[in-house]
Design a protein around this motif. Sequence first.
Motif, PDB file in Angstrom:
ATOM      1  N   ALA A 197       7.334  -9.453  -0.406  1.00 22.46           N
ATOM      2  CA  ALA A 197       6.479  -8.765  -1.193  1.00 22.46           C
ATOM      3  C   ALA A 197       6.202  -7.272  -0.379  1.00 22.46           C
ATOM      4  CB  ALA A 197       4.927  -9.687  -0.832  1.00 22.46           C
ATOM      5  N   VAL A 198       5.434  -6.543  -1.109  1.00 14.98           N
ATOM      6  CA  VAL A 198       5.095  -5.194  -0.490  1.00 14.98           C
ATOM      7  C   VAL A 198       3.673  -5.141   0.164  1.00 14.98           C
ATOM      8  CG1 VAL A 198       4.953  -2.808  -1.054  1.00 14.98           C
ATOM      9  CG2 VAL A 198       6.095  -4.079  -2.723  1.00 14.98           C
ATOM     10  N   MET A 199       3.822  -4.588   1.237  1.00 12.64           N
ATOM     11  CA  MET A 199       2.912  -4.448   2.416  1.00 12.64           C
ATOM     12  C   MET A 199       1.677  -3.571   1.515  1.00 12.64           C
ATOM     13  SD  MET A 199       4.315  -3.459   6.067  1.00 12.64           S
ATOM     14  CE  MET A 199       5.402  -4.748   6.827  1.00 12.64           C
ATOM     15  N   PRO A 249       7.239 -18.953   2.010  1.00 17.48           N
ATOM     16  CA  PRO A 249       6.736 -18.116   3.014  1.00 17.48           C
ATOM     17  C   PRO A 249       6.841 -16.796   2.397  1.00 17.48           C
ATOM     18  CG  PRO A 249       8.820 -18.905   3.471  1.00 17.48           C
ATOM     19  CD  PRO A 249       8.484 -19.720   2.517  1.00 17.48           C
ATOM     20  N   VAL A 250       5.932 -15.743   2.516  1.00 18.57           N
ATOM     21  CA  VAL A 250       5.845 -14.549   2.189  1.00 18.57           C
ATOM     22  C   VAL A 250       6.211 -13.762   3.045  1.00 18.57           C
ATOM     23  CG1 VAL A 250       4.553 -12.416   1.287  1.00 18.57           C
ATOM     24  CG2 VAL A 250       4.125 -14.700   0.577  1.00 18.57           C
ATOM     25  N   ILE A 251       7.423 -12.590   2.816  1.00 16.18           N
ATOM     26  CA  ILE A 251       7.975 -11.741   4.075  1.00 16.18           C
ATOM     27  C   ILE A 251       7.487 -10.226   3.635  1.00 16.18           C
ATOM     28  CG2 ILE A 251      10.387 -10.638   4.831  1.00 16.18           C
ATOM     29  CD1 ILE A 251      11.394 -13.016   4.271  1.00 16.18           C
ATOM     30  N   PRO A 252       6.368  -9.602   4.184  1.00 13.66           N
ATOM     31  CA  PRO A 252       6.116  -8.551   3.847  1.00 13.66           C
ATOM     32  C   PRO A 252       7.028  -7.426   4.494  1.00 13.66           C
ATOM     33  CG  PRO A 252       4.942  -9.283   6.027  1.00 13.66           C
ATOM     34  CD  PRO A 252       5.979 -10.395   5.546  1.00 13.66           C
ATOM     35  N   LEU A 253       7.116  -6.396   3.231  1.00 13.53           N
ATOM     36  CA  LEU A 253       8.164  -5.252   3.724  1.00 13.53           C
ATOM     37  C   LEU A 253       7.395  -3.997   3.185  1.00 13.53           C
ATOM     38  CD1 LEU A 253      11.263  -6.580   1.692  1.00 13.53           C
ATOM     39  CD2 LEU A 253      10.843  -6.682   4.367  1.00 13.53           C
ATOM     40  N   PRO A 254       7.834  -2.957   3.963  1.00 12.99           N
ATOM     41  CA  PRO A 254       7.228  -1.595   3.496  1.00 12.99           C
ATOM     42  C   PRO A 254       7.437  -1.043   2.270  1.00 12.99           C
ATOM     43  CG  PRO A 254       9.034  -1.203   5.111  1.00 12.99           C
ATOM     44  CD  PRO A 254       8.817  -2.753   5.041  1.00 12.99           C
ATOM     45  N   PRO A 255       6.768  -0.206   1.562  1.00  8.78           N
ATOM     46  CA  PRO A 255       6.866   0.163   0.303  1.00  8.78           C
ATOM     47  C   PRO A 255       7.987   0.871  -0.086  1.00  8.78           C
ATOM     48  CG  PRO A 255       4.340   0.396   0.993  1.00  8.78           C
ATOM     49  CD  PRO A 255       5.302  -0.064   2.051  1.00  8.78           C
TER      50      PRO A 255
END
Length: 327
Positions: A197-199, A249-255
């Motif tokens: 997912a996008v931070m 589980p959500v893995i936050p990633l930078p846009p």
Amino acid sequence: MSRSVLVTGVAGSLAAYVARRLADLGVDGGISKVVGIDTMLPPGDLGGVKFVRADIRTPVVGKVIAVEDVDTVVHLDVNPPKRGRSGGVKELNVIGTMQLLAACQRSSTVSKFILGSSAAVYGTSPRDPAMFTESLLARDGVRSGFPKDIVEVESYVRGFARRRPEVIITTLRSAQILDPVIESPLATYFSSPVLPAVMGFDPRLQFTDLHDAFQVLQQAILHDRPGTFNIAGDGVVLLSQAARRLGRPVIPLPPIGFATAARRVLRAAGSDIPPDLHRLLTYGRVVDTSALRDIFGYDLSTTSEDTFEEFRKSIRPGIMSAVGGRS
């Protein structure tokens, strides 16, 4: 009047489902014949559908229309690129549609053309309105990939409508169908063991119930419903809500670089998504379906939340290994 229907793309799960259901209606249900066409063999039994292995990018499609006395064309062979096949899929989407329309223009029997389009025609952008109505244009996100394809496809269909005004044209812009038996990018994404997912973003998503999608197509075939109509279950589901309900589980990633990073994460987990899905997972998209209810005459029976919940109940780890479809 019973309709003689040609369905394109029947090697795909949605077109195969639609063709089988139409054939099951039979003459008593207003369908005299269903012909399915694709370059590949369908994965399963098509029931009462007459299958023709042919490429809609060639003149053969015109011969099929003539030989089978087709009066209704249901064009469902417009798809996003799949891994390793983006060039060929784009050619099929755009050139295939052009050749199919050319065959319909030459035909003396075709009186109805139904395009299975996509809400991707509106693109995805931080400048999007709260809801897209059918009269609004994309703000951004249609310069490449499948969204660009679908914009071009719709423009060719409008051109055909000007050349053959007596042919009834129905364009159905559907949000992604979410069902375990139908291929779609979001089905692939939600079936993955982890969800990139996008931070800083929590996109609003809509889904279309398979039963509703078929009922709309059936009404467009059996009755005259000219125009362009959005299809999506009422309400929205936030990506964060979907992840919690799935227990993923959500893995936050930078846009910046999200598309590349997300695909790497998913491939490492044994899954994949089309390259165009990253914008939807960033900004989301919501469409207004008032015209479907008030003008087309169909009231969707299932909300986006209910459609997602039914999908959540149906999936199990490993049950959907590789699916792709309309973004």
